[in-house]
Scaffold this active site. Structure first.
Site, PDB file in Angstrom:
ATOM      1  CE  LYS A 174     -62.718  -6.915 -30.484  1.00  0.00           C
ATOM      2  NZ  LYS A 174     -62.661  -8.137 -31.320  1.00  0.00           N
ATOM      3  CB  SER A 249     -66.099  -8.045 -33.238  1.00  0.00           C
ATOM      4  OG  SER A 249     -64.938  -8.743 -32.818  1.00  0.00           O
ATOM      5  CB  SER A 273     -63.013 -10.168 -34.914  1.00  0.00           C
ATOM      6  OG  SER A 273     -64.386 -10.392 -34.966  1.00  0.00           O
TER       7      SER A 273
HETATM    8  N1  GLN Z   1     -67.727 -11.973 -37.422  1.00  0.00           N
HETATM    9  C1  GLN Z   1     -67.518 -13.196 -36.701  1.00  0.00           C
HETATM   10  C2  GLN Z   1     -68.625 -13.404 -35.725  1.00  0.00           C
HETATM   11  O1  GLN Z   1     -69.524 -12.661 -35.733  1.00  0.00           O
HETATM   12  C3  GLN Z   1     -66.177 -13.206 -36.066  1.00  0.00           C
HETATM   13  C4  GLN Z   1     -66.120 -12.567 -34.745  1.00  0.00           C
HETATM   14  C5  GLN Z   1     -64.758 -12.572 -34.168  1.00  0.00           C
HETATM   15  O2  GLN Z   1     -63.786 -12.975 -34.813  1.00  0.00           O
HETATM   16  N2  GLN Z   1     -64.682 -12.176 -32.911  1.00  0.00           N
HETATM   17  O3  GLN Z   1     -68.613 -14.300 -34.944  1.00  0.00           O
END
Ligand code: GLN
Length: 572
Positions: A174, A249, A273
């Site tokens: 990532k 994400s 994420s």
């Molecule tokens: N979708 C969640 C957010 O927008 C989780 C993001 C993540 O785990 N980095 O914060």
């Protein structure tokens, strides 16, 4: 309580300049989000004093004047030079190579091929690079310039008599993990030309084990999002239906594995994420116990929540990557020693099901049906299902949308145009701050910076941040109680299958609800895994769904055991 938002003051405190339209839009969003999260006030009552201390955003103080102008020269003198280089492209030499069926190859399969001599690290790297070249999902932001050199080195190690489960195995990373000298942007324009000055601990450990890093995958900017649409660079598509999002994400990592562009990938999970995109793309996604894996060299989002985790084709592969990367690290004080928490005693038997929570409105009927089938498979594999009461889980999202933005506003204060990446050309320091952040950050990041600044601000700190931290304690206690009765908790991973690109862009709360089942594990600091549990057909396409299993702190072994049993039952 009704929120009183002075958007102009807030944007000054958060050091982001906003045009009038953005300001009006954000004001509306923040009011909606604040009214949603206000429910934490009801659950916080049962808690004692918060365990965590007050967060301090060094960029802003409500009561102190801005940094004196005199510091500008000194700060700029310390700032690193900006690198002009763009992204690295796949070497043209790789075009036209025959692509093997990398779609579903697990790390274990590749290991067998390497051991038998059927493949070399170089031949594998070439195949995956060719697949990346031919890719249409836009999972990768860039391929590293030394992939074949890394592979040659792995082959040389094997020729020298070395063996190991990851020796010569290609992996995707990532875009928020640092590899010395290589570009890393966290999906943000503010780090567009940035190169890492050192290597993350996870990467070091995997490199020591002989892994070959292919490139960096697309992500929501600074890991904020559930669809990878918030990347400043491109929108990654779901390999199962390219009109849909891969989740986020870590959407680039999930899509890369699902599309066969890498046998496995690293992601980061602050609120879901790793697990949510894994579920949307039909792969395994695992978030370890908070502090199990070092975050030295991971670009921070929410420091009390972030964990690195693998995305793979099997539970066994996730276990392999976890066991290679875990462990206390002197460079990350939040990593814990082996003996900090108890280990599971005996094989897991009982799985708790928080039925009331899952029955909630807004959960897609196909998800409920798939979950019922998954529970039957767990029973068939010999597990006892037990109803558990965990109603507080439905408040985890409200806690998350206070604690996370608070930490985001603090962590992202460092992107001031001085030390990192983008810097606008302005005459005075304050203008340079607010313009750099205006131009460098996308709308979702700005929304969270303002929200975080609000919940930490002098007048609202007690009502929001402090209350959420107290409520978090109530949730942690509820988890402890449940884990004294059951070995794991089962829920769906997401309330619905992958949604259409653009479908949830207008209303941030709609996007936030995607994390309803996953954020609890981050708030509680417990490990959780998403395992593919079948598909549901929508518009003629088979969209993957996932089963989430969570266990007590340091009980990842429980999740691997149940996960493998479920996998076996599911594939039967
Ligand atoms: N979708 C969640 C957010 O927008 C989780 C993001 C993540 O785990 N980095 O914060």
């Amino acid at each position: 309580m009704t929120a009183n938002i002075d958007i102009k003051k807030l944007s000054e405190l958060a050091r982001v300049d906003l045009d009038e339209t953005t300001a009006a839009e954000l004001e509306g969003n923040i009011a909606d989000i604040l009214s949603y999260v206000a429910s934490v006030q009801e659950v916080a009552g049962a808690a004692g004093e918060p365990q965590a201390g007050a967060l301090r955003n060094v960029m802003r103080e409500d009561t102190e004047p801005h940094a004196p102008e005199a510091y500008r020269e000194a700060l700029l003198r310390e700032a690193p030079a900006v690198d002009e280089d763009g992204f690295i492209v796949v070497p043209p030499i790789l075009n036209g190579l025959k692509i093997m069926d990398t779609k579903t190859a697990k790390i274990k399969d590749l290991q067998t091929a390497l051991e038998s001599g059927e493949e070399t690290a170089v031949s594998l790297a070439e195949k995956y690079l060719a697949a990346i070249t031919a890719d249409t999902t836009e999972s990768f932001l860039g391929v590293y310039d030394d992939v074949l050199e890394q592979a040659k080195a792995a082959d040389a190690r094997r020729a020298g008599g070395e063996t190991g489960p990851l020796l010569g195995i290609p992996l995707a990373v990532k875009d928020n993990m640092l590899i010395d000298g290589k570009p890393v942007s966290a999906g943000s324009k503010i780090l567009e030309d940035y190169r890492a000055p050192y290597t993350a601990t996870v990467i070091k450990k995997l490199a020591d084990a002989g892994a070959v890093f292919l490139g960096r995958t697309n992500m929501d900017e600074f890991a904020m999002g559930s669809s990878t649409e918030h990347s400043a660079y491109q929108v990654t598509k779901n390999p199962h239906d390219e009109t849909r999002v891969p989740g986020g994400s870590s959407g680039g990592s999930a899509a890369a594995v699902a599309a066969g562009l890498a046998p496995a990938a690293l992601g980061s999970d602050t609120g879901g994420s790793v697990r949510q995109p894994a579920s949307f793309c039909g792969v395994v996604g695992f978030k370890p116990t908070y502090g199990a894996i070092s975050r030295h060299g991971l670009i921070a989002m929410g420091s009390s929540l972030d964990q690195i985790g693998p995305l793979t084709h099997s539970v066994a592969d996730a276990e392999l990557l976890f066991s290679t990367t875990r462990g206390q690290d002197p460079l990350d004080s939040t990593t814990y020693a082996e003996n900090t928490y108890s280990k599971p005693i005996g094989a897991p038997k009982r799985i708790g099901v928080p039925r009331a929570f899952i029955a909630a409105d807004g959960v897609d009927p196909a998800v409920k049906e798939n979950f019922t089938t998954s529970l039957a498979k767990l029973e068939a594999a010999g597990y006892e299902l037990v109803d558990v009461e965990l109603d507080i889980l439905s408040e985890a999202l409200a806690m998350y949308y206070i604690i996370m933005p608070a930490e985001v506003s603090s962590n992202l204060a460092r992107y001031d145009g001085v030390s990192y990446g983008l810097r606008t050309d302005d005459a005075d320091l304050f203008t340079q701050y607010v313009h750099t952040r205006r131009d460098g950050f996308g709308p979702e990041v700005k929304r969270r910076l303002l929200l975080g600044t609000y919940v930490l601000s002098a007048g609202y700190y007690d009502a929001y941040y402090r209350t959420a931290v107290r409520a978090r304690r109530v949730l942690e206690d509820a988890f402890s109680k449940v884990f004294s009765e059951v070995d794991a908790i089962a829920t769906p991973t997401t309330p619905a299958p992958a949604f259409k690109i653009g479908e949830k862009s207008a209303d941030p709360l709609e996007m936030y609800i995607q994390d309803i089942f996953t954020v609890g594990a981050n708030i509680g600091g417990i490990p959780a895994i998403s395992v593919p549990s079948g598909t549901t057909e929508v518009d003629g396409k088979k969209l993957p769904l996932g089963l989430q299993l969570a266990a007590d702190k340091n009980h990842e072994a429980t999740l691997f055991t149940i996960g493998k049993d479920f996998e076996a039952e599911h594939l039967r």
